[in-house]
Structure formats: structure tokens, C-alpha cells
Design a protein around this motif. Structure first.
Motif, PDB file in Angstrom:
ATOM      1  N   UNK A   1      19.970  27.292 -11.741  1.00  0.00           N
ATOM      2  CA  UNK A   1      20.250  26.270 -10.733  1.00  0.00           C
ATOM      3  C   UNK A   1      19.427  25.018 -11.040  1.00  0.00           C
ATOM      4  N   UNK A   2      19.963  23.895 -10.615  1.00  0.00           N
ATOM      5  CA  UNK A   2      19.320  22.606 -10.846  1.00  0.00           C
ATOM      6  C   UNK A   2      19.111  21.908  -9.518  1.00  0.00           C
ATOM      7  N   UNK A   3      17.945  21.323  -9.345  1.00  0.00           N
ATOM      8  CA  UNK A   3      17.647  20.575  -8.129  1.00  0.00           C
ATOM      9  C   UNK A   3      17.394  19.113  -8.499  1.00  0.00           C
ATOM     10  N   UNK A   4      17.939  18.232  -7.677  1.00  0.00           N
ATOM     11  CA  UNK A   4      17.757  16.795  -7.865  1.00  0.00           C
ATOM     12  C   UNK A   4      17.191  16.202  -6.586  1.00  0.00           C
ATOM     13  N   UNK A   5      16.166  15.386  -6.712  1.00  0.00           N
ATOM     14  CA  UNK A   5      15.574  14.738  -5.548  1.00  0.00           C
ATOM     15  C   UNK A   5      15.460  13.247  -5.838  1.00  0.00           C
ATOM     16  N   UNK A   6      16.228  12.465  -5.073  1.00  0.00           N
ATOM     17  CA  UNK A   6      16.182  11.018  -5.218  1.00  0.00           C
ATOM     18  C   UNK A   6      15.116  10.435  -4.307  1.00  0.00           C
ATOM     19  N   UNK A   7      14.560   9.319  -4.716  1.00  0.00           N
ATOM     20  CA  UNK A   7      13.587   8.605  -3.897  1.00  0.00           C
ATOM     21  C   UNK A   7      13.609   7.137  -4.298  1.00  0.00           C
ATOM     22  N   UNK A   8      12.929   6.310  -3.503  1.00  0.00           N
ATOM     23  CA  UNK A   8      12.793   4.900  -3.839  1.00  0.00           C
ATOM     24  C   UNK A   8      13.704   3.970  -3.060  1.00  0.00           C
ATOM     25  N   UNK A   9      14.583   4.533  -2.249  1.00  0.00           N
ATOM     26  CA  UNK A   9      15.454   3.687  -1.456  1.00  0.00           C
ATOM     27  C   UNK A   9      14.672   2.964  -0.370  1.00  0.00           C
ATOM     28  N   UNK A  10      15.345   2.019   0.280  1.00  0.00           N
ATOM     29  CA  UNK A  10      14.700   1.282   1.350  1.00  0.00           C
ATOM     30  C   UNK A  10      15.529   0.080   1.749  1.00  0.00           C
ATOM     31  N   UNK A  11      14.903  -0.788   2.502  1.00  0.00           N
ATOM     32  CA  UNK A  11      15.574  -1.991   2.986  1.00  0.00           C
ATOM     33  C   UNK A  11      14.888  -3.218   2.402  1.00  0.00           C
ATOM     34  N   UNK A 101      29.856  18.692 -21.472  1.00  0.00           N
ATOM     35  CA  UNK A 101      31.215  19.039 -21.036  1.00  0.00           C
ATOM     36  C   UNK A 101      31.546  18.464 -19.674  1.00  0.00           C
ATOM     37  N   UNK A 102      30.532  18.090 -18.921  1.00  0.00           N
ATOM     38  CA  UNK A 102      30.776  17.549 -17.590  1.00  0.00           C
ATOM     39  C   UNK A 102      30.795  18.585 -16.479  1.00  0.00           C
ATOM     40  N   UNK A 103      30.660  19.858 -16.873  1.00  0.00           N
ATOM     41  CA  UNK A 103      30.692  20.922 -15.857  1.00  0.00           C
ATOM     42  C   UNK A 103      29.723  22.021 -16.230  1.00  0.00           C
ATOM     43  N   UNK A 104      28.980  22.584 -15.289  1.00  0.00           N
ATOM     44  CA  UNK A 104      28.933  22.222 -13.872  1.00  0.00           C
ATOM     45  C   UNK A 104      28.179  20.911 -13.665  1.00  0.00           C
ATOM     46  N   UNK A 105      28.387  20.324 -12.521  1.00  0.00           N
ATOM     47  CA  UNK A 105      27.739  19.075 -12.170  1.00  0.00           C
ATOM     48  C   UNK A 105      26.896  19.282 -10.929  1.00  0.00           C
ATOM     49  N   UNK A 106      25.784  18.597 -10.870  1.00  0.00           N
ATOM     50  CA  UNK A 106      24.830  18.757  -9.771  1.00  0.00           C
ATOM     51  C   UNK A 106      24.567  17.406  -9.107  1.00  0.00           C
ATOM     52  N   UNK A 107      24.377  17.476  -7.793  1.00  0.00           N
ATOM     53  CA  UNK A 107      24.148  16.261  -7.011  1.00  0.00           C
ATOM     54  C   UNK A 107      22.848  16.352  -6.235  1.00  0.00           C
ATOM     55  N   UNK A 108      22.215  15.198  -6.041  1.00  0.00           N
ATOM     56  CA  UNK A 108      21.083  15.117  -5.141  1.00  0.00           C
ATOM     57  C   UNK A 108      21.561  14.817  -3.737  1.00  0.00           C
ATOM     58  N   UNK A 109      20.606  14.691  -2.815  1.00  0.00           N
ATOM     59  CA  UNK A 109      20.958  14.468  -1.417  1.00  0.00           C
ATOM     60  C   UNK A 109      21.154  12.990  -1.089  1.00  0.00           C
ATOM     61  N   UNK A 110      20.736  12.126  -2.007  1.00  0.00           N
ATOM     62  CA  UNK A 110      20.947  10.700  -1.814  1.00  0.00           C
ATOM     63  C   UNK A 110      19.741   9.980  -1.254  1.00  0.00           C
ATOM     64  N   UNK A 111      19.681   8.681  -1.526  1.00  0.00           N
ATOM     65  CA  UNK A 111      18.644   7.821  -0.961  1.00  0.00           C
ATOM     66  C   UNK A 111      19.315   6.516  -0.527  1.00  0.00           C
ATOM     67  N   UNK A 112      18.988   6.071   0.671  1.00  0.00           N
ATOM     68  CA  UNK A 112      19.674   4.932   1.275  1.00  0.00           C
ATOM     69  C   UNK A 112      19.082   3.602   0.786  1.00  0.00           C
ATOM     70  N   UNK A 113      19.967   2.708   0.409  1.00  0.00           N
ATOM     71  CA  UNK A 113      19.583   1.352   0.022  1.00  0.00           C
ATOM     72  C   UNK A 113      20.303   0.386   0.949  1.00  0.00           C
TER      73      UNK A 113
END
Length: 117
Positions: A1-11, A101-113
Motif C-alpha cells: 500500500x502507498x500513502x500520500x500526504x499533501x501539505x503547503x496549501x493556504x490562502x 503502466x499507470x495502474x494501480x494509482x494512488x491519491x492523497x487527501x488534498x490540500x486547499x489553495x
């Protein structure tokens, strides 16, 4: 399994800059394509940028010349440096990784900008 954690977003204000980070952990063996996507309210998720394991980069026309994608293989982290930000850059930004190959693909939870004028 792969985990992704995004950070750095903001206003930030129009014309400002932000640097997003995507920390990748878990079974990273074989992961070769690292991408950033974004999704604005009421719109479909759209491609922003990609960097592959060889360092080749690709950008959406809307961000070309303003955004720079990079990676630190030692830290298993992908970055998105965003400059000259515009209100239309406001979105949730997601990190995505996959093998060649492009599969499987993993996503993070997102960071708001959020860009304010």
C-alpha cells in the motif's frame, strides 16, 4: 500500500506564491509517475503537472511558466512550486502516483489553495 500526504496549501493574494509538498510512504517500489491534479468547486478534477522517475516534466497549458514540479527522491517527496497565482488557481490540489503502466494509482487527501483578489 502507498500513502500520500499533501501539505503547503493556504490562502494567498493574487500574484503570490505557494509550495505544495507530497510525502510518499509505504511500498514505493516501482512508482514512476508523480502528478498533481486540482479540483475547483463544481468542476471536474484536472491535470496540473507530472514528473516521472527520469525527471521529465509535463504541465497543463494553464500553469506553464508559473508552476514548477520537482522531486526529492531521497525524501520520497514531490513538490509543486506555484508562482504568480491567479484566482482561477483556487482549488483543492491532489497528489497522484502510479507505476509506468499507470495502474494501480494512488491519491492523497488534498490540500486547499485559495487565491484572493
Amino acid at each position: 500500500q502507498v500513502q500520500l500526504v499533501e501539505s503547503g496549501g493556504g490562502s494567498v493574494e493574487v500574484g503570490g506564491s505557494l509550495r505544495l509538498s507530497c510525502a510518499i510512504s509505504g511500498n514505493t517500489h516501482g512508482l514512476s509517475r508523480m502528478k498533481w491534479y486540482r479540483q475547483a468547486p463544481g468542476k471536474e478534477r484536472e491535470f496540473v503537472s507530472e514528473i516521472d522517475k527520469d525527471g521529465k516534466t509535463t504541465y497543463a497549458d494553464s500553469v506553464k511558466g508559473r508552476f514548477t514540479i520537482s522531486q526529492d527522491n531521497g525524501k520520497n517527496t514531490v513538490y509543486l512550486q506555484m508562482t504568480t497565482l491567479k484566482p482561477e488557481d483556487t482549488a483543492m490540489y491532489f497528489c497522484n502516483v502510479a507505476p509506468w503502466s499507470g495502474y494501480p494509482t494512488y491519491w492523497g487527501q488534498g490540500t486547499q489553495v485559495t487565491i484572493s483578489s
